[in-house]
Design a protein around this motif. Sequence first.
Motif, PDB file in Angstrom:
ATOM      1  N   GLY A  17       0.790  -1.230   0.000  1.00 30.29           N
ATOM      2  CA  GLY A  17       0.000   0.000   0.000  1.00 30.29           C
ATOM      3  C   GLY A  17       0.819   1.275   0.000  1.00 30.29           C
ATOM      4  N   TYR A  18       2.108   1.187   0.275  1.00 33.44           N
ATOM      5  CA  TYR A  18       2.964   2.365   0.336  1.00 33.44           C
ATOM      6  C   TYR A  18       3.857   2.442  -0.900  1.00 33.44           C
ATOM      7  N   GLY A  19       4.330   3.651  -1.196  1.00 30.04           N
ATOM      8  CA  GLY A  19       5.250   3.833  -2.321  1.00 30.04           C
ATOM      9  C   GLY A  19       4.666   3.330  -3.620  1.00 30.04           C
ATOM     10  N   ASN A  20       5.369   2.396  -4.245  1.00 33.97           N
ATOM     11  CA  ASN A  20       4.912   1.827  -5.509  1.00 33.97           C
ATOM     12  C   ASN A  20       4.437   0.385  -5.359  1.00 33.97           C
ATOM     13  N   ASN A 123      -6.557  17.974   0.702  1.00 39.18           N
ATOM     14  CA  ASN A 123      -5.326  18.745   0.582  1.00 39.18           C
ATOM     15  C   ASN A 123      -4.145  17.864   0.996  1.00 39.18           C
ATOM     16  N   PRO A 124      -3.751  16.932   0.112  1.00 38.17           N
ATOM     17  CA  PRO A 124      -2.670  16.003   0.478  1.00 38.17           C
ATOM     18  C   PRO A 124      -1.354  16.699   0.827  1.00 38.17           C
ATOM     19  N   THR A 150       3.330  12.513  -4.325  1.00 40.52           N
ATOM     20  CA  THR A 150       2.777  11.697  -5.416  1.00 40.52           C
ATOM     21  C   THR A 150       1.937  10.568  -4.838  1.00 40.52           C
ATOM     22  N   ALA A 151       2.451   9.896  -3.816  1.00 36.66           N
ATOM     23  CA  ALA A 151       1.698   8.803  -3.190  1.00 36.66           C
ATOM     24  C   ALA A 151       0.420   9.317  -2.542  1.00 36.66           C
ATOM     25  N   PRO A 155      -5.879   8.355  -4.153  1.00 36.27           N
ATOM     26  CA  PRO A 155      -6.860   7.940  -3.140  1.00 36.27           C
ATOM     27  C   PRO A 155      -6.681   6.493  -2.658  1.00 36.27           C
ATOM     28  N   GLN A 156      -6.230   5.603  -3.541  1.00 35.52           N
ATOM     29  CA  GLN A 156      -6.018   4.209  -3.122  1.00 35.52           C
ATOM     30  C   GLN A 156      -4.889   4.109  -2.100  1.00 35.52           C
TER      31      GLN A 156
END
Length: 168
Positions: A17-20, A123-124, A150-151, A155-156
């Motif tokens: 779920g994190y990064g790529n 507001n990420p 970017t991450a 939303p996912q």
Amino acid sequence: APELSKNFTVVVADLRGYGNSLVLAGGKNHINYSKREMAKDMIQLMNKLSFKKFFLAGHDRGGRVAHRMARDFRKNILALCVLDICPTLDMYEATDMKFAQSYFHWFFLIQPKGLPEKMIESNPKKWMDHCLKKWSGGHHFGEIENAYLTAFQNPQRIHASCEDYRAA
């Protein structure tokens, strides 16, 4: 990692779920983001890379996964180093106002699906800037901040990070 790589093969993997990394739905009781499931991911990665036994270090969320790996896959771990973790249940049970203010994100991110996600999505950059500055004492991370942003514009991935905390 660069210093360790002078004498060791270093594998630096993103948690689920994190990064790529792969993003999954949370599943019943957030099971897909449990530290046990993430530990299995890391063991599978190390097996795929042909490392049957290895030294293991984990920081923060990764430290929790590393701890679970050492418990569930003891035969694979030659030595373990964890940084910045305390037992989650102990921390929740000992919560006082100071802890709640310092670790507000623990209580925010575990809220029911949708609430924290929508607030972060609104507001990420503000969310990321607030957390990074609070946790680092105001340090500026340069290009790393762009990777985080970017991450946290996805939303996912926002949902996945909430699921990680909910699973705790």
